[in-house]
Design a protein around this motif. Structure first.
Motif, mmCIF file in Angstrom:
data_model
loop_
_atom_site.group_PDB
_atom_site.id
_atom_site.type_symbol
_atom_site.label_atom_id
_atom_site.label_comp_id
_atom_site.label_asym_id
_atom_site.label_seq_id
_atom_site.Cartn_x
_atom_site.Cartn_y
_atom_site.Cartn_z
ATOM 1 N N MET A 1 0.835 -1.191 0.000
ATOM 2 C CA MET A 1 0.000 0.000 0.000
ATOM 3 C C MET A 1 0.875 1.248 0.000
ATOM 4 O O MET A 1 2.016 1.222 0.429
ATOM 5 N N SER A 2 0.323 2.346 -0.435
ATOM 6 C CA SER A 2 0.966 3.636 -0.299
ATOM 7 C C SER A 2 -0.061 4.599 0.254
ATOM 8 O O SER A 2 -1.253 4.282 0.323
ATOM 9 N N ALA A 3 0.397 5.792 0.617
ATOM 10 C CA ALA A 3 -0.520 6.778 1.190
ATOM 11 C C ALA A 3 -1.593 7.173 0.195
ATOM 12 O O ALA A 3 -2.616 7.747 0.568
ATOM 13 N N LEU A 4 -1.392 6.867 -1.068
ATOM 14 C CA LEU A 4 -2.375 7.219 -2.083
ATOM 15 C C LEU A 4 -3.409 6.122 -2.294
ATOM 16 O O LEU A 4 -4.373 6.303 -3.016
ATOM 17 N N HIS A 5 -3.206 4.977 -1.668
ATOM 18 C CA HIS A 5 -4.057 3.834 -1.961
ATOM 19 C C HIS A 5 -4.922 3.397 -0.787
ATOM 20 O O HIS A 5 -5.407 2.271 -0.781
ATOM 21 N N PHE A 6 -5.088 4.225 0.190
ATOM 22 C CA PHE A 6 -6.056 3.932 1.239
ATOM 23 C C PHE A 6 -6.692 5.229 1.705
ATOM 24 O O PHE A 6 -6.140 6.306 1.533
ATOM 25 N N ASP A 7 -7.858 5.098 2.293
ATOM 26 C CA ASP A 7 -8.644 6.258 2.704
ATOM 27 C C ASP A 7 -9.259 5.933 4.063
ATOM 28 O O ASP A 7 -10.049 4.990 4.186
ATOM 29 N N LEU A 8 -8.899 6.695 5.079
ATOM 30 C CA LEU A 8 -9.411 6.438 6.423
ATOM 31 C C LEU A 8 -10.917 6.649 6.512
ATOM 32 O O LEU A 8 -11.544 6.203 7.483
ATOM 33 N N SER A 9 -11.501 7.336 5.543
ATOM 34 C CA SER A 9 -12.946 7.559 5.540
ATOM 35 C C SER A 9 -13.713 6.469 4.791
ATOM 36 O O SER A 9 -14.941 6.500 4.754
ATOM 37 N N ASP A 10 -12.992 5.539 4.207
ATOM 38 C CA ASP A 10 -13.610 4.433 3.480
ATOM 39 C C ASP A 10 -13.964 3.329 4.464
ATOM 40 O O ASP A 10 -13.105 2.821 5.183
ATOM 41 N N ARG A 11 -15.219 2.941 4.507
ATOM 42 C CA ARG A 11 -15.631 1.882 5.444
ATOM 43 C C ARG A 11 -14.823 0.603 5.239
ATOM 44 O O ARG A 11 -14.522 -0.121 6.182
ATOM 45 N N ASP A 12 -14.488 0.330 3.990
ATOM 46 C CA ASP A 12 -13.768 -0.911 3.716
ATOM 47 C C ASP A 12 -12.375 -0.933 4.353
ATOM 48 O O ASP A 12 -11.844 -2.008 4.644
ATOM 49 N N PHE A 13 -11.784 0.252 4.545
ATOM 50 C CA PHE A 13 -10.461 0.286 5.180
ATOM 51 C C PHE A 13 -10.508 -0.367 6.552
ATOM 52 O O PHE A 13 -9.577 -1.077 6.960
ATOM 53 N N TRP A 14 -11.596 -0.152 7.281
ATOM 54 C CA TRP A 14 -11.701 -0.630 8.657
ATOM 55 C C TRP A 14 -12.094 -2.102 8.748
ATOM 56 O O TRP A 14 -12.248 -2.644 9.842
ATOM 57 N N ALA A 15 -12.240 -2.737 7.581
ATOM 58 C CA ALA A 15 -12.435 -4.184 7.546
ATOM 59 C C ALA A 15 -11.171 -4.900 7.075
ATOM 60 O O ALA A 15 -11.149 -6.122 6.993
ATOM 61 N N ARG A 16 -10.120 -4.144 6.752
ATOM 62 C CA ARG A 16 -8.877 -4.747 6.295
ATOM 63 C C ARG A 16 -8.168 -5.458 7.447
ATOM 64 O O ARG A 16 -8.391 -5.149 8.617
ATOM 65 N N PRO A 17 -7.289 -6.406 7.129
ATOM 66 C CA PRO A 17 -6.519 -7.071 8.189
ATOM 67 C C PRO A 17 -5.744 -6.065 9.027
ATOM 68 O O PRO A 17 -5.317 -5.015 8.533
ATOM 69 N N MET A 18 -5.559 -6.387 10.293
ATOM 70 C CA MET A 18 -4.896 -5.466 11.204
ATOM 71 C C MET A 18 -3.489 -5.115 10.732
ATOM 72 O O MET A 18 -3.031 -3.975 10.904
ATOM 73 N N SER A 19 -2.791 -6.054 10.121
ATOM 74 C CA SER A 19 -1.435 -5.766 9.646
ATOM 75 C C SER A 19 -1.438 -4.677 8.578
ATOM 76 O O SER A 19 -0.526 -3.840 8.523
ATOM 77 N N GLU A 20 -2.448 -4.665 7.729
ATOM 78 C CA GLU A 20 -2.539 -3.635 6.697
ATOM 79 C C GLU A 20 -2.856 -2.277 7.306
ATOM 80 O O GLU A 20 -2.333 -1.245 6.875
ATOM 81 N N ARG A 21 -3.719 -2.271 8.304
ATOM 82 C CA ARG A 21 -4.028 -1.001 8.967
ATOM 83 C C ARG A 21 -2.791 -0.454 9.678
ATOM 84 O O ARG A 21 -2.534 0.753 9.654
ATOM 85 N N GLU A 22 -2.031 -1.335 10.313
ATOM 86 C CA GLU A 22 -0.806 -0.890 10.976
ATOM 87 C C GLU A 22 0.171 -0.282 9.974
ATOM 88 O O GLU A 22 0.795 0.748 10.246
ATOM 89 N N GLU A 23 0.291 -0.913 8.824
ATOM 90 C CA GLU A 23 1.195 -0.381 7.804
ATOM 91 C C GLU A 23 0.712 0.969 7.299
ATOM 92 O O GLU A 23 1.506 1.898 7.097
ATOM 93 N N ALA A 24 -0.599 1.111 7.119
ATOM 94 C CA ALA A 24 -1.142 2.387 6.643
ATOM 95 C C ALA A 24 -0.826 3.515 7.615
ATOM 96 O O ALA A 24 -0.365 4.598 7.209
ATOM 97 N N PHE A 25 -1.052 3.282 8.900
ATOM 98 C CA PHE A 25 -0.788 4.335 9.880
ATOM 99 C C PHE A 25 0.709 4.585 10.044
ATOM 100 O O PHE A 25 1.117 5.725 10.322
ATOM 101 N N GLU A 26 1.522 3.552 9.866
ATOM 102 C CA GLU A 26 2.965 3.759 9.906
ATOM 103 C C GLU A 26 3.394 4.713 8.788
ATOM 104 O O GLU A 26 4.219 5.608 8.996
ATOM 105 N N ARG A 27 2.825 4.539 7.624
ATOM 106 C CA ARG A 27 3.147 5.427 6.506
ATOM 107 C C ARG A 27 2.627 6.843 6.749
ATOM 108 O O ARG A 27 3.272 7.817 6.361
ATOM 109 N N LEU A 28 1.480 6.952 7.372
ATOM 110 C CA LEU A 28 0.955 8.283 7.692
ATOM 111 C C LEU A 28 1.854 8.993 8.701
ATOM 112 O O LEU A 28 2.081 10.204 8.599
ATOM 113 N N ARG A 29 2.349 8.264 9.699
ATOM 114 C CA ARG A 29 3.236 8.889 10.690
ATOM 115 C C ARG A 29 4.543 9.365 10.058
ATOM 116 O O ARG A 29 5.178 10.294 10.565
ATOM 117 N N ALA A 30 4.949 8.722 8.960
ATOM 118 C CA ALA A 30 6.219 9.071 8.317
ATOM 119 C C ALA A 30 6.116 10.322 7.448
ATOM 120 O O ALA A 30 7.141 10.861 7.002
#
Length: 413
Positions: A1-30
């Motif tokens: 994933m990249s910061a351009l390929h996920f959306d925190l406002s997308d309901r589907d994001f919150w159904a993704r595996p926890m590892s993917e969510r962790e990676e998304a937020f790690e990229r946001l913190r960077a």
């Protein structure tokens, strides 16, 4: 994933595996600056102008320390879109207020949640936890740990504190699940366009329950919290019936849901980290404080709270304009690598552990933190000492952006 390929406002994001969510937020913190997202579409609220996603520990601390700039009362803190006016009657409690109204309400109700007062409930918490484990041990096989263990303790303690009779426990449990059920079809009924009606009905029913009890307690007081609050007169101030109803909804929903999820996440963490379970078993009481804080850090039962900016301000090198929305993602801040070494690792000896699992510093720090810590501590003390090698299976996670919840989890022992 990249910061351009996920959306925190997308309901589907919150159904993704926890590892993917962790990676998304790690990229946001960077990122150099907080990411900006469009607001989610909600059937019961118009789409707003968007929000800044605060995911770094330092940003959440700073915003929390400045409630006069990052306010909770303009549109509400528990939702990203502004709260519709009709919701305020049921969900417009302290958590969605600013001073001086927030300070007034907190001053009236906080006397029930001091460490001294919580100590008075210790024997009740211990007896309730022991009874729950008694029931667990007579089972011939495993059970749903969430509904039969983790949910029972906070539900009983909160209801007993308030004076809610046992016959109404399931009623309270079901309505709180609807209110914090997110997008999950198990609680929404699968019809998101009907969500507003279901939320309002659940709020109305809980408020009616407590107001009926309060009306009786006004003339027939007992030693429960409803009696104390309906008859409280602190510096000439009293709660209105509407304020009492909204506070009750906040208390039973927040007090049940968050502690239930911390206990559920805790068992799963111990199952996945047998070395930490063994370490805790070496000194159950001595290591409990550190273990509980680490469970709350990684569980982060409340994913976020929202704030609205009251004036132009620069914070940690970034400019926020008056009227901007900022969403404080506690779950992400509790995994900030600049604060927590090996942040994804479960370490019951972690020290210091400045997590924001109970909210950031400032006036909105969780009023029930002392009670939550006590309940989690006692529940795990009973489990570790009395249940041989209990394990939690694969969790059935709540589909919600607001609550990091576990709906069901089979356990074996």
């Amino acid at each position: 994933m990249s910061a351009l390929h996920f959306d925190l406002s997308d309901r589907d994001f919150w159904a993704r595996p926890m590892s993917e969510r962790e990676e998304a937020f790690e990229r946001l913190r960077a990122r150099d600056t907080p990411a900006f997202f469009e607001e989610p579409e909600m059937a019961f609220a118009p789409r707003g102008p968007g929000y800044h996603a605060l995911v770094r520990h330092a940003d959440i601390l700073e915003a929390s320390r400045n409630p006069e700039v990052f306010c909770s009362g303009d549109g509400g803190a528990t939702n990203i879109p502004d709260m519709p006016a009709e919701f305020a009657e049921y969900f417009g409690s302290m958590i969605n207020m600013d001073d001086p109204r927030h300070a007034r309400l907190r001053r009236i109700v906080s006397r029930a949640f001091t460490p001294k007062m919580i100590k008075q409930f210790e024997s009740d918490v211990e007896a309730a936890a022991a009874a729950i484990v008694d029931d667990l041990l007579v089972k011939s096989s495993g059970c749903d740990f969430v509904t039969e263990v983790a949910a029972r303790l906070p539900l009983k303690i909160i209801c007993d504190m308030m004076g809610i009779p046992e016959r109404d426990y399931q009623f309270v449990f079901d309505r709180s699940n609807i209110i914090l059920g997110g997008f999950d079809p198990e609680y929404t009924g699968g019809e998101l366009d009907q969500l507003a009606v279901r939320l309002l009905n659940a709020g109305m029913e809980l408020q009616q329950l407590v107001q009926d009890l309060a009306a009786h307690r006004a003339d027939n007081p007992t030693n429960d919290l409803i009696s104390s609050l309906v008859n409280a007169n602190i510096d000439g101030e009293r709660l209105t019936m509407q304020e009492l109803g909204s506070f009750f909804i906040l208390l039973v929903v927040a007090g049940n849901e968050t502690t239930r999820n911390a206990i559920s996440h805790g068992l799963r963490l111990l199952t996945e980290n047998p070395d930490q379970r063994a370490l805790w078993l070496e000194d159950v009481d001595g290591r409990a404080p550190g273990a509980i804080e680490e469970i709350v850090r990684l569980a982060s039962p409340v994913n976020f709270m929202r704030r609205k900016v009251t004036r132009d301000v620069e914070m940690n090198g970034n400019l926020y304009r008056k009227g901007d929305k900022a969403v404080l993602f506690y779950w992400a801040a509790n995994r900030d690598e600049s604060v927590f070494t090996d942040a994804r690792r479960f370490d019951i000896t972690r020290h210091p552990n400045p997590h924001v699992g109970y909210g950031g510093p400032g006036p909105h720090f969780c009023l029930g933190a002392h009670l939550a810590r006590r309940e989690i501590t006692v529940m795990f003390r009973e489990l570790l000492r009395r249940v041989s090698h209990i394990e939690g299976g694969e969790p059935d996670r709540l589909h919600s952006s607001f609550i990091n919840g576990i709906k069901h989890m089979e356990c074996s022992f």
